[in-house]
Design an enzyme around this catalytic site. Sequence first.
Site, PDB file in Angstrom:
ATOM      1  N   VAL B  77     113.427 -11.741 -12.240  1.00 38.77           N
ATOM      2  CA  VAL B  77     113.062 -12.315 -10.947  1.00 38.77           C
ATOM      3  C   VAL B  77     112.889 -13.816 -11.140  1.00 38.77           C
ATOM      4  CG1 VAL B  77     111.326 -12.276  -9.112  1.00 38.77           C
ATOM      5  CG2 VAL B  77     111.843 -10.176 -10.387  1.00 38.77           C
ATOM      6  N   CYS B  78     113.565 -14.607 -10.322  1.00 45.00           N
ATOM      7  CA  CYS B  78     113.471 -16.061 -10.467  1.00 45.00           C
ATOM      8  C   CYS B  78     112.054 -16.535 -10.150  1.00 45.00           C
ATOM      9  CB  CYS B  78     114.447 -16.757  -9.532  1.00 45.00           C
ATOM     10  SG  CYS B  78     114.107 -18.524  -9.385  1.00 45.00           S
ATOM     11  N   VAL B  79     111.483 -17.301 -11.062  1.00 46.36           N
ATOM     12  CA  VAL B  79     110.078 -17.708 -10.908  1.00 46.36           C
ATOM     13  C   VAL B  79     109.860 -18.589  -9.686  1.00 46.36           C
ATOM     14  CG1 VAL B  79     110.341 -19.630 -12.552  1.00 46.36           C
ATOM     15  CG2 VAL B  79     108.080 -18.701 -12.098  1.00 46.36           C
ATOM     16  N   ALA B  82     110.160 -16.546  -6.599  1.00 49.44           N
ATOM     17  CA  ALA B  82     109.059 -15.573  -6.562  1.00 49.44           C
ATOM     18  C   ALA B  82     107.757 -16.235  -6.128  1.00 49.44           C
ATOM     19  CB  ALA B  82     108.896 -14.918  -7.927  1.00 49.44           C
TER      20      ALA B  82
END
Lengths: 101, 130, 135
Positions: B77-79, B82
């Site tokens: 999941v892309c930080v 997110a």
Amino acid sequence: MALLHTVNKSPYERNTLESCLNHVQEGDTVLLIEDGVYAVIKGGRAADVLASVKGVKIAALSADLKARGITADKMIDGVEVVDYGGFVDLVTSNDKVQAWL
Amino acid sequence: MKLGIVVLEGPYQHEASDTAYNFTVAALEKGHEVFRVFFYHDGVNNATRLMVPPQDDRHIQKRWSELAEKHNLDLVVCVAAAQRRGILDEDEMKRHGKDANNIAPGFRISGLGQLIEAGIQCDRLVFFGD
Amino acid sequence: MSDVKKFLYVNRKAPHGTIYALESLEVVLIGAAFEQDVALAFLDDGVFQLVKGWDTSELGAKNFQPAYTALGDYDVQKVYVERESLEERGLSEDDLIEMTYEDEDDDFAEKSSIRIVSREEMAKIMADADVILSF
């Protein structure tokens, strides 16, 4: 360097399919998924456009056709129906994928 | 073949998440290596363990988590995406002084470099979005 | 295959209606550190991303247009904009922001990154890429 193009928009809402078809090259494949499958319905304006495309394979995803009640008798000729496994095969048999989001 | 999969849309709102999942299952069944599934844009919302769909519907998060466990998938999941949308793991929760985290098992939060790396490493990169 | 791949970012969406443009740009900025061969393509509504004169103050959202002009500092030298997409939308190259890079093979002369290409050329650019990132 063949390309797989995926189109997931209804041609009656967006110009995605048209734009995709403007950029395909001979030997490419266009796979209609999600609302993109509405393009295959016989008698539709988009189906006429699809039928006029030469040198490009047109495919549609069976799960999306079935979910939308598009049975074989409602489809134009020349569209290959593939399942998710067939989708995977199209990805691996073409050199890359352009998703026309 | 080594495949990378990118999911740009959230669960239930858009079919992209379903298509990506079904594609991933089919790719694994065919013996391909799924190098990474990268969740970006609203796609990060697939990773919240707090979703409670009706019992007669598919559970999109659980489905991904179970697939990850079974096949040792790397669900990233892309930080940045997110953080914007309130998807946090324990580290992020502490760092930002929040009182809860919500990331589901099998997902991990990391940077956009993971997407670029997938582009470099994979034979094919497939995008699912709106 | 060599270690360097040709990455093509395909941008087809207008900037403020969805987050696709902004978050695509963020990928380009991060991706620049990986020393791949990077090119950006703008077609369909994607050309609106490069139209100058944004003022997002009344909208209350961040104006991320300066990030496009900064792409040259990230060694992004190839920005392909489709002529037909511009024309269909009543636009020309004059409506676009300036995007430049310093050409290290030419005594660091400042050059425009923007290349207006035909639809046919755009199709070839896509065919020529190793990896297409579609936003």
